[in-house]
Design a protein around this motif. Structure first.
Motif, PDB file in Angstrom:
ATOM      1  N   VAL A  55       0.839  -1.205   0.000  1.00  0.00           N
ATOM      2  CA  VAL A  55       0.000   0.000   0.000  1.00  0.00           C
ATOM      3  C   VAL A  55       0.873   1.253   0.000  1.00  0.00           C
ATOM      4  N   ARG A  56       1.833   1.311   0.925  1.00  0.00           N
ATOM      5  CA  ARG A  56       2.659   2.523   1.041  1.00  0.00           C
ATOM      6  C   ARG A  56       3.542   2.741  -0.178  1.00  0.00           C
ATOM      7  N   LEU A  57       4.269   1.705  -0.585  1.00  0.00           N
ATOM      8  CA  LEU A  57       5.189   1.861  -1.711  1.00  0.00           C
ATOM      9  C   LEU A  57       4.437   1.865  -3.035  1.00  0.00           C
ATOM     10  N   GLY A  58       3.366   1.096  -3.090  1.00  0.00           N
ATOM     11  CA  GLY A  58       2.561   1.066  -4.313  1.00  0.00           C
ATOM     12  C   GLY A  58       1.908   2.402  -4.592  1.00  0.00           C
ATOM     13  N   ALA A  59       1.496   3.095  -3.531  1.00  0.00           N
ATOM     14  CA  ALA A  59       0.876   4.407  -3.721  1.00  0.00           C
ATOM     15  C   ALA A  59       1.863   5.383  -4.357  1.00  0.00           C
ATOM     16  N   VAL A  60       3.100   5.347  -3.889  1.00  0.00           N
ATOM     17  CA  VAL A  60       4.119   6.234  -4.462  1.00  0.00           C
ATOM     18  C   VAL A  60       4.377   5.850  -5.916  1.00  0.00           C
ATOM     19  N   ALA A  61       4.528   4.556  -6.159  1.00  0.00           N
ATOM     20  CA  ALA A  61       4.803   4.098  -7.529  1.00  0.00           C
ATOM     21  C   ALA A  61       3.655   4.443  -8.465  1.00  0.00           C
ATOM     22  N   ASN A  62       2.430   4.243  -8.016  1.00  0.00           N
ATOM     23  CA  ASN A  62       1.268   4.562  -8.861  1.00  0.00           C
ATOM     24  C   ASN A  62       1.161   6.059  -9.127  1.00  0.00           C
ATOM     25  N   MET A  63       1.484   6.852  -8.129  1.00  0.00           N
ATOM     26  CA  MET A  63       1.419   8.298  -8.295  1.00  0.00           C
ATOM     27  C   MET A  63       2.450   8.769  -9.322  1.00  0.00           C
ATOM     28  N   LEU A  64       3.609   8.130  -9.333  1.00  0.00           N
ATOM     29  CA  LEU A  64       4.688   8.567 -10.212  1.00  0.00           C
ATOM     30  C   LEU A  64       4.707   7.861 -11.564  1.00  0.00           C
ATOM     31  N   ARG A  65       3.916   6.804 -11.707  1.00  0.00           N
ATOM     32  CA  ARG A  65       3.970   6.011 -12.945  1.00  0.00           C
ATOM     33  C   ARG A  65       3.779   6.859 -14.204  1.00  0.00           C
ATOM     34  N   PRO A  66       2.787   7.737 -14.293  1.00  0.00           N
ATOM     35  CA  PRO A  66       2.648   8.520 -15.529  1.00  0.00           C
ATOM     36  C   PRO A  66       3.868   9.400 -15.802  1.00  0.00           C
ATOM     37  N   ALA A  67       4.408  10.007 -14.768  1.00  0.00           N
ATOM     38  CA  ALA A  67       5.572  10.879 -14.969  1.00  0.00           C
ATOM     39  C   ALA A  67       6.808  10.068 -15.321  1.00  0.00           C
ATOM     40  N   MET A  68       6.964   8.908 -14.716  1.00  0.00           N
ATOM     41  CA  MET A  68       8.148   8.095 -14.957  1.00  0.00           C
ATOM     42  C   MET A  68       8.123   7.438 -16.335  1.00  0.00           C
ATOM     43  N   ALA A  69       6.949   7.290 -16.915  1.00  0.00           N
ATOM     44  CA  ALA A  69       6.856   6.662 -18.233  1.00  0.00           C
ATOM     45  C   ALA A  69       7.492   7.547 -19.303  1.00  0.00           C
ATOM     46  N   THR A  70       7.531   8.842 -19.064  1.00  0.00           N
ATOM     47  CA  THR A  70       8.082   9.747 -20.073  1.00  0.00           C
ATOM     48  C   THR A  70       9.492  10.208 -19.734  1.00  0.00           C
ATOM     49  N   VAL A  71      10.012   9.767 -18.612  1.00  0.00           N
ATOM     50  CA  VAL A  71      11.325  10.223 -18.159  1.00  0.00           C
ATOM     51  C   VAL A  71      12.321   9.092 -18.357  1.00  0.00           C
ATOM     52  N   GLU A  72      13.512   9.465 -18.721  1.00  0.00           N
ATOM     53  CA  GLU A  72      14.541   8.459 -18.939  1.00  0.00           C
ATOM     54  C   GLU A  72      15.707   8.676 -17.995  1.00  0.00           C
TER      55      GLU A  72
END
Length: 177
Positions: free
Chosen positions: A71-88
């Motif tokens: 829950v804790r780590l997944g929330a951070v990952a889910n929140m950042l997933r759209p931004a991280m998809a475009t970042v290299e």
């Protein structure tokens, strides 16, 4: 002279009749063996019940720690997933930095579950309990290692990273307001 009978001469050996164990003795021995077997079964059953409860407690604690980490780590990952998809490249490395604080929050619970799982003692002939205990201990160890690794990454956000700032300036990209 009187002749005494030859006592040492011919010995007459009478064979004793073979006696069979009495039925009463057989019944007593069988009863004792049955009682000993039942006592051993009962003691093993009680030990197995105790061991099963200890393994179940380990599994509950591990399940709780795992769910909290998800829950804790997944929330951070889910929140950042759209931004991280475009970042290299370098910015992707900072995902662990962002997850460090939540990892530190759930780490003690995972460590506690791991310690509990490691201390569970199971008799070697209780195969299914051994498998459950070993699986829980292996997973709890891996979870603790992962959380320790993520928690050790630090609290730096990518905007505070000096290397990123230098590269941003070199690329001519303006920084945040």
């Amino acid at each position: 002279m009187t002749t005494e009978p030859d006592v040492l001469g011919a010995e007459v050996v009478e064979s004793a009749p073979r006696s069979r164990p009495s039925r009463r003795l057989v019944v007593v021995v069988v009863a004792l063996v049955l009682v000993a077997g039942l006592l051993a079964w009962y003691a093993d059953h009680r030990a197995r019940v105790h061991e099963a409860a200890a393994v179940a407690r380990c599994e509950r604690m591990l399940s709780d720690a795992s769910a909290r980490a998800d829950v804790r780590l997944g929330a951070v990952a889910n929140m950042l997933r759209p931004a991280m998809a475009t970042v290299e490249g370098i910015q992707q490395l900072h995902l662990a930095d962002l997850m460090a604080s939540p990892a530190r929050q759930v780490l003690p619970r995972a460590q506690r579950a791991h310690r509990v799982c490691q201390t569970v003692s199971v008799r070697p002939w209780h195969f299914s309990l051994l498998e459950r205990r070993d699986a829980a201990t292996a997973y709890s160890g891996a979870l603790v290692t992962l959380l320790q690794t993520v928690a050790a990454q630090g609290r730096a956000y990518f905007r505070d990273d000096s290397t990123l700032q230098r590269l941003r300036a070199a690329a001519g990209v303006s920084g945040p307001g």
